[in-house]
Design an enzyme around this catalytic site. Sequence first.
Site, PDB file in Angstrom:
ATOM      1  NE  ARG A 236      -4.271  -1.457   0.207  1.00 58.23           N
ATOM      2  CZ  ARG A 236      -4.438  -2.496  -0.608  1.00 58.23           C
ATOM      3  NH1 ARG A 236      -3.508  -2.809  -1.509  1.00 58.23           N
ATOM      4  NH2 ARG A 236      -5.545  -3.232  -0.543  1.00 58.23           N
ATOM      5  CD  GLU A 265      -2.866   3.179  -5.345  1.00 55.64           C
ATOM      6  OE1 GLU A 265      -3.925   2.619  -5.660  1.00 55.64           O
ATOM      7  OE2 GLU A 265      -1.885   2.566  -4.892  1.00 55.64           O
ATOM      8  CG  HIS A 283      -3.320  -0.858  -6.915  1.00 55.58           C
ATOM      9  ND1 HIS A 283      -3.654  -0.188  -5.764  1.00 55.58           N
ATOM     10  CD2 HIS A 283      -3.397  -2.179  -6.601  1.00 55.58           C
ATOM     11  CE1 HIS A 283      -3.922  -1.066  -4.803  1.00 55.58           C
ATOM     12  NE2 HIS A 283      -3.761  -2.285  -5.300  1.00 55.58           N
TER      13      HIS A 283
HETATM   14  C1  8YV Z   1      -7.094  -4.940  -5.865  1.00 57.17           C
HETATM   15  C2  8YV Z   1      -5.506  -5.151  -3.826  1.00 57.17           C
HETATM   16  O1  8YV Z   1      -6.705  -4.559  -7.150  1.00 57.17           O
HETATM   17  O2  8YV Z   1      -6.341  -7.192  -3.019  1.00 57.17           O
HETATM   18  C3  8YV Z   1      -5.851  -6.119  -2.744  1.00 57.17           C
HETATM   19  O3  8YV Z   1      -5.600  -5.789  -1.569  1.00 57.17           O
HETATM   20  O4  8YV Z   1      -4.902  -4.173  -3.594  1.00 57.17           O
HETATM   21  C4  8YV Z   1      -5.851  -5.435  -5.230  1.00 57.17           C
HETATM   22  O5  8YV Z   1      -5.852  -6.788  -5.493  1.00 57.17           O
HETATM   23  C5  8YV Z   1      -7.977  -3.924  -5.259  1.00 57.17           C
HETATM   24  O6  8YV Z   1      -8.141  -4.004  -3.895  1.00 57.17           O
HETATM   25  C6  8YV Z   1      -9.313  -4.052  -5.950  1.00 57.17           C
HETATM   26  O7  8YV Z   1     -10.390  -3.790  -5.154  1.00 57.17           O
END
Ligand code: 8YV
Length: 321
Positions: A236, A265, A283
Site C-alpha cells: 500500500r 492513488e 496498482h
Molecule cells: C485490488 C488489492 O486490485 O487485493 C488487494 O488488496 O490491492 C488489489 O488486489 C484492489 O483491492 C481491488 O479492489
Amino acid sequence: MKVYLTRLMLPPVLDRLKVFCDMQLNPNDRTLTREELLTAVRDIDILVPNGPDQIDEEVFEAAKRLKLVANFGVGYNNIDVDAATRRGIPVTNTPGVLSEATADIAWALLMSVARRTGEGERLIRANGWKGWSPFLLLGGDVTGATLGLLGLGRIGKAMIPRAKGFSMKVIYWNRTRLEPAEEARLGIEYVSKEALLATADFVSLHVALVPETRHLISDAELKLMKPSSYLINTTRGPVVDEKALVAALKSNTIAGAGLDVFENEPAVEPGLLALDNVTMAPHLGSATVGTRVKMGMLVVDNCEALIHGKSLPNLVNPEVG
Ligand code: 8YV
C-alpha cells in the site's frame, strides 16, 4: 437479498452470483462518488466494495439493512472494520488467490528497475537510441543479490521461490518471527529491520497498511539503505513516505524504486514522474484474468455463505460471531 457491486466483475463471477441473489451493479466504469455510494447502499443487504471505496461509519449509517461487506481484495484498509464490528456487520476479504500474481508484479518491477527496461523503452520510443554503447543503461545485478522482505505474509512468502530462482540470498523481517525449522525449510534468514535495510540489495515491502506501518519507510530508513539498493512497493502506498522517497531517489541515496502503489492513488507525487530511476505500475498486483476471477469467486463464496446461513470462509472480524 440485494447484493451491490461497486465495480463490474468478470462474466464467470457475475454468472454465479446472480443465480442466488438480486445482483445490482454500478452502471459506470468508474469509482462511485461519495454521494453515489451513500445512495447505493441505502437498501442493500450485501456490499461488495473495491480498494478505492472508503467504507466507514457514514456508509454504515446510510446502509440500514447491511448484513455483510464482502471486500473484493485481500487488503481491507479501505474498510473501518471496528465500525462494522460495533454494528455486528461481518467483513470478508479475498486472501490467498492473488499472492502469486502480486509477487509477479513485484518481481517485474524489481527486474525492470534494476535492468532499466523502462528507461530503455522510453529511449527507443523517443527515437533516442544511437546504437550499442559500452555504458548504455548499465544496471544493478539481480542474480546472486540479496533480497530483503519487510513483512512475510502470503505475498512475501511467494517472493521466496522467485528469489531462489535467481540464486538470491533472502533475508526477512516480520512482526512475528517464523520457527527456526520453517526458516530453514524456506532457506531464509531473520534479521532486524535496520540490518535488512542496511544489507539488502532489494528491499521489498509486504506488510499490511495499519497505523504502525504508515510511513514505515521514510527519511531515516532510506538513509540506512545502500546507494546501490532498490525499494519495491506492491503493498500500500502510505507504507512509504513518497516525498522522502523522491528526495532519496534524486540524491541517489538509493539506486531506484519499483512502485505498484502510491500514497494518494491515482495521484502520483509529481517528483516521481520526473525521475528516471523509478519504475511504476498503476496498482496492477492482482490484475490477471485468472486472479480476478478467483478473487470474485471468493467474494461469491462469502455472499453465498451469508445468504445460506453458513459460516463465512474469509471473515476478518470474527468478533461479530
Ligand atoms: C485490488 C488489492 O486490485 O487485493 C488487494 O488488496 O490491492 C488489489 O488486489 C484492489 O483491492 C481491488 O479492489
